[in-house]
Design a protein around this motif. Sequence first.
Motif, PDB file in Angstrom:
ATOM      1  N   LEU A  61       0.827  -1.206   0.000  1.00 57.19           N
ATOM      2  CA  LEU A  61       0.000   0.000   0.000  1.00 57.19           C
ATOM      3  C   LEU A  61       0.865   1.261   0.000  1.00 57.19           C
ATOM      4  O   LEU A  61       1.993   1.246   0.500  1.00 57.19           O
ATOM      5  CB  LEU A  61      -0.887   0.024   1.254  1.00 57.19           C
ATOM      6  CG  LEU A  61      -1.973  -1.034   1.340  1.00 57.19           C
ATOM      7  CD1 LEU A  61      -2.640  -0.975   2.708  1.00 57.19           C
ATOM      8  CD2 LEU A  61      -3.001  -0.824   0.243  1.00 57.19           C
ATOM      9  N   PRO A  62       0.312   2.350  -0.532  1.00 58.86           N
ATOM     10  CA  PRO A  62       1.034   3.614  -0.433  1.00 58.86           C
ATOM     11  C   PRO A  62       0.999   4.109   1.020  1.00 58.86           C
ATOM     12  O   PRO A  62       0.163   3.679   1.815  1.00 58.86           O
ATOM     13  CB  PRO A  62       0.235   4.555  -1.349  1.00 58.86           C
ATOM     14  CG  PRO A  62      -1.119   3.956  -1.428  1.00 58.86           C
ATOM     15  CD  PRO A  62      -0.939   2.478  -1.263  1.00 58.86           C
ATOM     16  N   LEU A  63       1.906   5.023   1.334  1.00 58.69           N
ATOM     17  CA  LEU A  63       1.935   5.582   2.681  1.00 58.69           C
ATOM     18  C   LEU A  63       0.576   6.199   3.004  1.00 58.69           C
ATOM     19  O   LEU A  63      -0.053   6.825   2.153  1.00 58.69           O
ATOM     20  CB  LEU A  63       3.019   6.645   2.796  1.00 58.69           C
ATOM     21  CG  LEU A  63       4.456   6.160   2.638  1.00 58.69           C
ATOM     22  CD1 LEU A  63       5.415   7.341   2.670  1.00 58.69           C
ATOM     23  CD2 LEU A  63       4.810   5.156   3.713  1.00 58.69           C
ATOM     24  N   GLY A  64       0.126   5.971   4.229  1.00 58.41           N
ATOM     25  CA  GLY A  64      -1.160   6.535   4.623  1.00 58.41           C
ATOM     26  C   GLY A  64      -1.745   5.785   5.805  1.00 58.41           C
ATOM     27  O   GLY A  64      -1.110   4.925   6.414  1.00 58.41           O
ATOM     28  N   ARG A  65      -2.980   6.125   6.121  1.00 58.72           N
ATOM     29  CA  ARG A  65      -3.640   5.563   7.301  1.00 58.72           C
ATOM     30  C   ARG A  65      -3.843   4.055   7.208  1.00 58.72           C
ATOM     31  O   ARG A  65      -3.662   3.333   8.189  1.00 58.72           O
ATOM     32  CB  ARG A  65      -4.999   6.223   7.516  1.00 58.72           C
ATOM     33  CG  ARG A  65      -4.908   7.621   8.028  1.00 58.72           C
ATOM     34  CD  ARG A  65      -6.283   8.172   8.291  1.00 58.72           C
ATOM     35  NE  ARG A  65      -6.157   9.555   8.741  1.00 58.72           N
ATOM     36  CZ  ARG A  65      -7.180  10.316   8.982  1.00 58.72           C
ATOM     37  NH1 ARG A  65      -8.411   9.871   8.801  1.00 58.72           N
ATOM     38  NH2 ARG A  65      -7.006  11.555   9.398  1.00 58.72           N
ATOM     39  N   GLU A  66      -4.271   3.585   6.041  1.00 59.87           N
ATOM     40  CA  GLU A  66      -4.543   2.153   5.890  1.00 59.87           C
ATOM     41  C   GLU A  66      -3.271   1.332   6.091  1.00 59.87           C
ATOM     42  O   GLU A  66      -3.274   0.307   6.771  1.00 59.87           O
ATOM     43  CB  GLU A  66      -5.149   1.877   4.516  1.00 59.87           C
ATOM     44  CG  GLU A  66      -5.720   0.481   4.385  1.00 59.87           C
ATOM     45  CD  GLU A  66      -6.423   0.264   3.057  1.00 59.87           C
ATOM     46  OE1 GLU A  66      -6.778  -0.893   2.793  1.00 59.87           O
ATOM     47  OE2 GLU A  66      -6.619   1.229   2.295  1.00 59.87           O
ATOM     48  N   ARG A  67      -2.184   1.804   5.502  1.00 66.59           N
ATOM     49  CA  ARG A  67      -0.897   1.116   5.665  1.00 66.59           C
ATOM     50  C   ARG A  67      -0.464   1.141   7.136  1.00 66.59           C
ATOM     51  O   ARG A  67      -0.030   0.125   7.674  1.00 66.59           O
ATOM     52  CB  ARG A  67       0.165   1.783   4.796  1.00 66.59           C
ATOM     53  CG  ARG A  67       1.519   1.133   4.921  1.00 66.59           C
ATOM     54  CD  ARG A  67       2.575   1.886   4.121  1.00 66.59           C
ATOM     55  NE  ARG A  67       3.860   1.285   4.328  1.00 66.59           N
ATOM     56  CZ  ARG A  67       4.712   1.014   3.373  1.00 66.59           C
ATOM     57  NH1 ARG A  67       4.421   1.300   2.121  1.00 66.59           N
ATOM     58  NH2 ARG A  67       5.866   0.471   3.647  1.00 66.59           N
ATOM     59  N   ASP A  68      -0.588   2.293   7.766  1.00 70.63           N
ATOM     60  CA  ASP A  68      -0.216   2.413   9.181  1.00 70.63           C
ATOM     61  C   ASP A  68      -1.048   1.465  10.050  1.00 70.63           C
ATOM     62  O   ASP A  68      -0.527   0.844  10.981  1.00 70.63           O
ATOM     63  CB  ASP A  68      -0.389   3.851   9.663  1.00 70.63           C
ATOM     64  CG  ASP A  68       0.616   4.805   9.028  1.00 70.63           C
ATOM     65  OD1 ASP A  68       1.623   4.335   8.465  1.00 70.63           O
ATOM     66  OD2 ASP A  68       0.366   6.026   9.100  1.00 70.63           O
TER      67      ASP A  68
END
Length: 76
Positions: free
Chosen positions: A32-39
């Motif tokens: 996933l790209p950097l962001g909330r879902e990845r975190d």
Amino acid sequence: MKKKRNRSRPAEPFEVRLQKFARDARAAARRLPLGRERDALMKKAKQTENVLDVSAMLTIRHVDTANERRHQGGAK
């Protein structure tokens, strides 16, 4: 009449299933790209790894305690 409950056991032990979940969550997060879902996925993977660590510590402690009792001549 009551319906019988399905009481089949999972094919793999709990720890193995947790390891697979953590590995899969970490792999999915990397895609996933950097962001909330990845975190969020990385956080779940880390939490699962922490659960595995605690489970291992408790298992070792339980085995050690059982061995001590056996050597002392009685179970508590």
